[in-house]
Design a protein around this motif. Structure first.
Motif, mmCIF file in Angstrom:
data_model
loop_
_atom_site.group_PDB
_atom_site.id
_atom_site.type_symbol
_atom_site.label_atom_id
_atom_site.label_comp_id
_atom_site.label_asym_id
_atom_site.label_seq_id
_atom_site.Cartn_x
_atom_site.Cartn_y
_atom_site.Cartn_z
ATOM 1 N N GLY A 97 -7.108 -8.672 -5.950
ATOM 2 C CA GLY A 97 -5.662 -8.711 -5.356
ATOM 3 C C GLY A 97 -5.513 -9.119 -4.044
ATOM 4 N N GLU A 112 -2.432 -2.079 -9.022
ATOM 5 C CA GLU A 112 -3.961 -1.665 -8.026
ATOM 6 C C GLU A 112 -3.970 -0.231 -7.963
ATOM 7 O OE1 GLU A 112 -2.921 -3.341 -4.228
ATOM 8 O OE2 GLU A 112 -2.478 -1.312 -3.148
ATOM 9 N N TRP A 116 -8.124 -4.142 -8.926
ATOM 10 C CA TRP A 116 -6.576 -4.841 -9.053
ATOM 11 C C TRP A 116 -6.393 -5.502 -10.345
ATOM 12 C CZ3 TRP A 116 -6.648 -10.133 -10.292
ATOM 13 C CH2 TRP A 116 -5.572 -10.720 -10.152
ATOM 14 N N ILE A 146 -7.438 -2.950 -14.779
ATOM 15 C CA ILE A 146 -7.523 -3.419 -13.540
ATOM 16 C C ILE A 146 -9.266 -3.511 -13.352
ATOM 17 C CG2 ILE A 146 -5.637 -2.355 -12.610
ATOM 18 C CD1 ILE A 146 -6.850 0.225 -11.946
#
Length: 401
Positions: free
Chosen positions: A63, A161, A175, A185
């Motif tokens: 991210g 996230e 993320w 994630i």
């Protein structure tokens, strides 16, 4: 973090960045949508590579959280992205608008390689639905039984996230993306290879936690009620408090250091049990340096006991020196042994239930254990991290006074 969750690397050769060739369509400069192909699915992250001043450099990103590579080497269509903190690297070749290769290191059970691929461009930011966001109490179902975790999900600048928290700390910044009732994630930093996949089913989440290439652990989670779900980190490891805490290990120059060293006598001492392979230990190190700088003149000493992968003092010593220099650590770091859980515990017989890296042992001026904190809450936990930093400071103040 709990040691069982880790797959730990050892040393690969480090190299300096090379002068960059003129940029063409075949050079790796630019943004890349990167993937590690795990047995259970793709782990997504991002790369940014550039050659300012004709020297290659780059970043690995989860991210909007990015870490610079320690070195980027480009020879023809061959690219090596070095992660020297964890003695690991990504080796790939440029093929048009693709990078194809492997992420490699050597784990505690032998060589490890995970397929890697990347395409030019940037991952789109995909936000999670409101029904997913917030705090969840999870249970992992493994061969060792059922163990608790806490999930935290939120939307950030790069999309969905969050983090995973265990009894002994967090797994770092995750993320990813959500689509309909499913989500994925991930966290990849050169050492930890983590992917959390799941599906929202009413007021319950179900899914799989992937660690490394093949490990898969099923889990289930429900909305947190506010009641305690995790064991307090101060209750994970116990100690013999009837006599002074003892240790005896060589420093980086081979000199044996023990608890009877004059620098420790009559002082408040923090014993930091860590490993350079452990990203959570990297999160904890700046706080220990800050405590030493603030309280050393008042009688605080700190000593680090490093438990590394190879057991080869030349290899392990080089990694510990790099760790020391990275954080400008002013206190002694000793080579405690290997990171194997049973072997590490055997070198610290006064501790009962040890198994988390890092573990911080607080010793009073009489040399006896006053408190043990298993693990560490890193910056990914937000307010919990800030509370823990303040808690460590209060405990040092109390012991000094």
């Amino acid at each position: 973090m709990q040691l069982a969750a880790h797959v730990v690397p050892v040393l690969l050769a480090a190299h300096c960045s090379l002068l960059a060739p003129p940029l063409t369509a075949q050079t790796p400069a630019g943004g890349w949508k990167a993937v590690l192909d795990l047995a259970g699915g793709p782990l997504r992250f991002a790369l940014v590579l550039a050659a300012p001043n004709e020297t290659w450099g780059g970043r690995l990103c989860n991210g909007d959280r990015c870490t610079p590579f320690s070195g980027v080497r480009v020879r023809g269509d061959s690219v090596t992205l070095e992660l020297a903190d964890f003695a690991a690297a990504i080796h790939a070749r440029v093929a048009g608008d693709s990078l194809l290769g492997q992420y490699r290191n050597v784990g505690s059970r032998g060589p490890r390689a995970i397929p890697f691929r990347a395409a030019r461009g940037n991952w789109p930011a995909k936000r999670g639905p409101a029904a997913l966001l917030g705090r969840w109490d999870a249970s992992f179902f493994g061969d060792w039984g059922t163990t608790p975790r806490v999930f935290e999900f939120r939307n950030g600048p790069a999309g969905l996230e969050g983090t995973i928290i265990s009894n002994s700390g967090d797994y770092g910044h995750f993320w990813g993306r959500a689509q309909a009732d499913s989500f994925a994630i991930a966290h990849f930093d050169g050492s930890f290879v983590y992917l959390l996949t799941g599906r929202l089913d009413g007021d319950t989440l179900r899914g799989t936690f992937h660690a490394g290439l093949r490990s898969q652990t099923p889990w289930k989670a429900v909305r947190s009620t506010g009641r305690p779900h995790l064991k307090p980190p101060t209750d994970v490891t116990r100690a013999d408090t009837t006599r002074p805490f003892r240790f005896s290990f060589p420093d980086l120059d081979g000199r044996l250091v023990t608890q009877d060293d004059p620098r420790f006598r009559g002082k408040v001492v923090l014993v930091d049990i860590f490993g350079t392979w452990c990203p959570t230990c990297h999160d904890a190190a700046p706080n220990l340096v800050r405590l030493w700088n603030r309280y050393h003149r008042r009688g605080l000493e700190i000593v680090g006991l490093a438990y590394e992968v190879t057991g080869d003092t030349a290899v392990d010593g080089a990694l510990v020196r790099r760790y020391r220099d990275k954080f400008s650590i002013p206190f002694p770091l000793l080579l405690g042994g290997t990171s194997d859980p049973e072997a590490a515990a055997a070198t610290l017989p006064q501790l009962d239930g040890f198994g988390a890296f890092p573990t911080t042992v607080f010793l009073g001026r009489d040399g006896r254990v006053k408190r043990i904190h298993a693990g560490f809450y890193g910056p990914a936990t937000g307010a919990q991290h800030n509370r823990l930093v303040a808690e460590f400071e209060r405990e040092v103040e109390r012991l000094l006074n």
